[in-house]
Structure formats: structure tokens, C-alpha cells
Design a protein around this motif. Structure first.
Motif, PDB file in Angstrom:
ATOM      1  N   GLY A  51      -0.292   4.996 -19.648  1.00  0.00           N
ATOM      2  CA  GLY A  51       0.366   3.754 -20.038  1.00  0.00           C
ATOM      3  C   GLY A  51       1.172   3.097 -18.939  1.00  0.00           C
ATOM      4  N   GLU A  52       1.412   3.781 -17.811  1.00  0.00           N
ATOM      5  CA  GLU A  52       2.170   3.172 -16.721  1.00  0.00           C
ATOM      6  C   GLU A  52       1.302   2.172 -15.965  1.00  0.00           C
ATOM      7  OE1 GLU A  52       5.333   6.681 -15.554  1.00  0.00           O
ATOM      8  OE2 GLU A  52       3.707   6.270 -14.163  1.00  0.00           O
ATOM      9  N   TRP A  53       1.879   1.012 -15.605  1.00  0.00           N
ATOM     10  CA  TRP A  53       1.129   0.043 -14.806  1.00  0.00           C
ATOM     11  C   TRP A  53       2.076  -0.736 -13.903  1.00  0.00           C
ATOM     12  CZ3 TRP A  53       2.064  -5.224 -15.199  1.00  0.00           C
ATOM     13  CH2 TRP A  53       2.721  -5.666 -16.359  1.00  0.00           C
ATOM     14  N   PHE A  54       1.493  -1.282 -12.816  1.00  0.00           N
ATOM     15  CA  PHE A  54       2.233  -2.124 -11.892  1.00  0.00           C
ATOM     16  C   PHE A  54       1.246  -3.010 -11.144  1.00  0.00           C
ATOM     17  CE2 PHE A  54       1.428   1.973  -9.869  1.00  0.00           C
ATOM     18  CZ  PHE A  54       0.889   1.633  -8.641  1.00  0.00           C
ATOM     19  N   GLU A  55       1.770  -4.076 -10.548  1.00  0.00           N
ATOM     20  CA  GLU A  55       0.927  -5.033  -9.823  1.00  0.00           C
ATOM     21  C   GLU A  55       0.738  -4.596  -8.378  1.00  0.00           C
ATOM     22  OE1 GLU A  55       0.393  -9.860  -9.163  1.00  0.00           O
ATOM     23  OE2 GLU A  55       2.131  -9.098 -10.274  1.00  0.00           O
ATOM     24  N   ILE A  56      -0.461  -4.847  -7.861  1.00  0.00           N
ATOM     25  CA  ILE A  56      -0.795  -4.566  -6.464  1.00  0.00           C
ATOM     26  C   ILE A  56      -1.437  -5.818  -5.868  1.00  0.00           C
ATOM     27  CG2 ILE A  56      -1.075  -2.074  -6.831  1.00  0.00           C
ATOM     28  CD1 ILE A  56      -4.121  -2.517  -6.938  1.00  0.00           C
ATOM     29  N   GLY A  57      -1.650  -5.813  -4.575  1.00  0.00           N
ATOM     30  CA  GLY A  57      -2.304  -6.941  -3.918  1.00  0.00           C
ATOM     31  C   GLY A  57      -3.820  -6.800  -3.938  1.00  0.00           C
ATOM     32  N   GLN A  58      -4.501  -7.876  -3.601  1.00  0.00           N
ATOM     33  CA  GLN A  58      -5.969  -7.860  -3.559  1.00  0.00           C
ATOM     34  C   GLN A  58      -6.480  -6.842  -2.548  1.00  0.00           C
ATOM     35  OE1 GLN A  58      -7.801 -11.683  -2.851  1.00  0.00           O
ATOM     36  NE2 GLN A  58      -9.835 -10.801  -2.615  1.00  0.00           N
ATOM     37  N   GLY A  59      -5.805  -6.735  -1.399  1.00  0.00           N
ATOM     38  CA  GLY A  59      -6.233  -5.782  -0.375  1.00  0.00           C
ATOM     39  C   GLY A  59      -6.172  -4.346  -0.876  1.00  0.00           C
ATOM     40  N   GLU A  60      -5.123  -4.018  -1.639  1.00  0.00           N
ATOM     41  CA  GLU A  60      -4.985  -2.665  -2.186  1.00  0.00           C
ATOM     42  C   GLU A  60      -6.060  -2.414  -3.246  1.00  0.00           C
ATOM     43  OE1 GLU A  60      -1.993  -3.415   0.285  1.00  0.00           O
ATOM     44  OE2 GLU A  60      -2.293  -4.677  -1.476  1.00  0.00           O
ATOM     45  N   TYR A  61      -6.342  -3.414  -4.056  1.00  0.00           N
ATOM     46  CA  TYR A  61      -7.404  -3.302  -5.073  1.00  0.00           C
ATOM     47  C   TYR A  61      -8.753  -3.019  -4.402  1.00  0.00           C
ATOM     48  CZ  TYR A  61     -10.590  -4.934  -8.794  1.00  0.00           C
ATOM     49  OH  TYR A  61     -11.597  -5.043  -9.719  1.00  0.00           O
ATOM     50  N   ARG A  69       0.816  -1.220   0.000  1.00  0.00           N
ATOM     51  CA  ARG A  69       0.000   0.000   0.000  1.00  0.00           C
ATOM     52  C   ARG A  69       0.847   1.267   0.000  1.00  0.00           C
ATOM     53  NH1 ARG A  69      -5.460  -0.170   3.279  1.00  0.00           N
ATOM     54  NH2 ARG A  69      -5.358  -2.086   2.072  1.00  0.00           N
ATOM     55  N   ARG A  70       1.907   1.276   0.811  1.00  0.00           N
ATOM     56  CA  ARG A  70       2.776   2.450   0.861  1.00  0.00           C
ATOM     57  C   ARG A  70       3.418   2.703  -0.505  1.00  0.00           C
ATOM     58  NH1 ARG A  70       7.854   3.334   0.728  1.00  0.00           N
ATOM     59  NH2 ARG A  70       8.313   1.119   0.703  1.00  0.00           N
ATOM     60  N   GLN A  71       3.937   1.646  -1.100  1.00  0.00           N
ATOM     61  CA  GLN A  71       4.590   1.785  -2.408  1.00  0.00           C
ATOM     62  C   GLN A  71       3.573   2.170  -3.479  1.00  0.00           C
ATOM     63  OE1 GLN A  71       7.882   1.539  -2.833  1.00  0.00           O
ATOM     64  NE2 GLN A  71       7.829   1.912  -5.017  1.00  0.00           N
ATOM     65  N   MET A  72       2.372   1.618  -3.400  1.00  0.00           N
ATOM     66  CA  MET A  72       1.326   1.945  -4.371  1.00  0.00           C
ATOM     67  C   MET A  72       1.030   3.443  -4.348  1.00  0.00           C
ATOM     68  SD  MET A  72      -2.649   0.621  -4.524  1.00  0.00           S
ATOM     69  CE  MET A  72      -3.156   1.509  -3.040  1.00  0.00           C
ATOM     70  N   PHE A  73       0.821   4.002  -3.156  1.00  0.00           N
ATOM     71  CA  PHE A  73       0.506   5.428  -3.070  1.00  0.00           C
ATOM     72  C   PHE A  73       1.685   6.279  -3.522  1.00  0.00           C
ATOM     73  CE2 PHE A  73      -3.053   4.059  -0.361  1.00  0.00           C
ATOM     74  CZ  PHE A  73      -4.061   4.815  -0.932  1.00  0.00           C
ATOM     75  N   ARG A  74       2.897   5.827  -3.255  1.00  0.00           N
ATOM     76  CA  ARG A  74       4.092   6.539  -3.712  1.00  0.00           C
ATOM     77  C   ARG A  74       4.154   6.581  -5.231  1.00  0.00           C
ATOM     78  NH1 ARG A  74       9.352   4.536  -3.577  1.00  0.00           N
ATOM     79  NH2 ARG A  74      10.541   6.386  -4.000  1.00  0.00           N
ATOM     80  N   MET A  75       3.801   5.472  -5.852  1.00  0.00           N
ATOM     81  CA  MET A  75       3.910   5.379  -7.312  1.00  0.00           C
ATOM     82  C   MET A  75       2.752   6.040  -8.045  1.00  0.00           C
ATOM     83  SD  MET A  75       5.904   1.925  -8.249  1.00  0.00           S
ATOM     84  CE  MET A  75       4.661   0.830  -7.660  1.00  0.00           C
ATOM     85  N   HIS A 127      -2.727  -1.846 -11.163  1.00  0.00           N
ATOM     86  CA  HIS A 127      -3.114  -0.447 -11.331  1.00  0.00           C
ATOM     87  C   HIS A 127      -2.466   0.059 -12.614  1.00  0.00           C
ATOM     88  CE1 HIS A 127      -2.041   3.843 -11.230  1.00  0.00           C
ATOM     89  NE2 HIS A 127      -3.265   3.987 -10.757  1.00  0.00           N
ATOM     90  N   GLY A 128      -3.215   0.842 -13.391  1.00  0.00           N
ATOM     91  CA  GLY A 128      -2.651   1.463 -14.577  1.00  0.00           C
ATOM     92  C   GLY A 128      -3.255   2.835 -14.796  1.00  0.00           C
TER      93      GLY A 128
END
Length: 200
Positions: free
Chosen positions: A43-53, A16-22, A97-98
């Protein structure tokens, strides 16, 4: 300004921390208020966990939902917003997330196709561009930035990272001009020795 092909910008699953940073990897860009950053983020994307989704799904009512994806109601720029994907890859559901430019109606579908294609490779590998994007995503804001007034005119605005140069001390270098040895030194150990992937 970077063009906007669909590109993976982080290896592994962002917490979650890295997701919000990115979500705002380019916060330090020059001329932030004046320049439309649609091409930079789109066009930027990265993988997150189910909880973050699920956390993002619960934040606000989505702009729209369909076929294992939903779009955020709040836009990053005039036409670019976060789209979250729940995709079955290799018989398991994974979450991503993308940033999609919704002025192009097919943008979310093209991103979904690109993610599935990229993540369905039988061997884990990374392109040079993916290595550089991962370095940018993981480098703390204090150690990355953009070439400013001390750089030649044609280099200004390009991304820079701070490197440890041994006896030379630390040095600032353009991200896209890192040598293979410098890239390897900046990557986490588990990513250093992955084979090179051929860019699609």
C-alpha cells in the motif's frame, strides 16, 4: 505491525537516490528475518520522475505490463512487489512507485485509483499521517528506528525518531506521538504550512 491501507509516504518527486532509499524504508525493523512484512510495505506509494520509471523498466523484464503500469519480477516478500505507474493526471503524465500485494488481484488497480484520486485534489494539502510518513521517509537511518527493550512492552516495535529538544538536548520519541510543533519542525519549510487534508 502497521496495517496496510494505501498511503502516500513521500511528498514531492523522489530522485533516484531517494527512490532506492525508500524501496526499503523499514530495513531496521525488529525481527526482520522472522516476521512477514507484507502488511508493512503493501500500500505504500510515492512519486518518481520519468527517468527513474524508465530505469526500472529497463532493469529486468517485468513480471507483467498493462494499462500504464508494470510489476517487478523480484518480490520484496512472498506476495508483495514493486508496481510502477505512468498516469495522466491534470493533463500530464506522472510516474509513481507502489508496493502491491499480488495475492490480491485487484491490488494494482486499487492503488492506481487511489493515486489518481489523491493527486487530483485541487489544493495541495497533507493529512497528519502523510506528514508523519514524509518525516519517516526523509529522516536518515541514524536518526530513526524502532522502540526496543528500554521501552515498555506495549510500545516495542513502534517507530521512533530523534528530536532536537533545545536545552533538553536530543530525545527519542515515538513517531506517531509527535506534537504538531514537533512535526512542523521536522518537515521541510515548503511543507510546514500546507493545510490539513481530510483523510479519505
Amino acid at each position: 505491525m502497521i496495517p496496510s491501507p494505501i498511503r502516500k509516504v513521500y511528498q514531492g518527486i523522489a530522485d533516484r537516490r531517494q527512490m532506492f532509499r525508500m524501496f526499503d524504508r523499514h530495513a531496521q525493523r525488529p525481527n526482520r528475518p522472522e516476521v512477514d512484512a507484507a502488511a508493512l510495505y503493501s500500500g505504500e506509494w510515492f512519486e518518481i520522475g520519468q527517468g527513474e520509471y524508465e530505469h526500472m523498466l529497463d532493469l529486468l523484464p517485468p513480471l507483467w505490463m498493462r494499462c500504464g503500469m508494470f510489476a517487478m519480477r523480484e518480490f520484496l516478500t512472498a506476495s508483495v512487489t514493486s508496481v510502477f505507474f505512468a498516469l495522466t493526471i491534470g493533463r500530464r503524465v506522472r510516474h509513481f512507485h507502489g508496493y502491491c500485494n499480488l495475492s490480491e488481484r485487484s491490488s494494482p488497480d486499487r492503488m492506481r485509483t487511489a493515486i489518481v484520486e489523491r493527486e487530483s485534489r485541487p489544493v495541495m494539502a497533507m493529512t497528519r499521517e502523510e506528514r508523519l510518513e514524509h518525516i519517516w521517509s526523509c529522516t536518515h537511518e541514524d536518526y530513526r528506528g524502532y522502540a526496543g527493550e528500554r521501552w515498555a512492552d506495549h510500545l516495542r516495535g513502534r517507530r521512533t525518531v530523534l528530536l532536537y529538544g533545545g536545552q533538553r538536548g536530543t530525545l527519542l520519541k515515538l513517531l506517531d506521538e509527535l506534537t504538531e510543533a514537533e512535526i512542523s519542525a521536522k518537515l521541510p519549510v515548503h511543507l510546514r504550512y500546507l493545510p490539513d487534508a481530510i483523510a479519505a
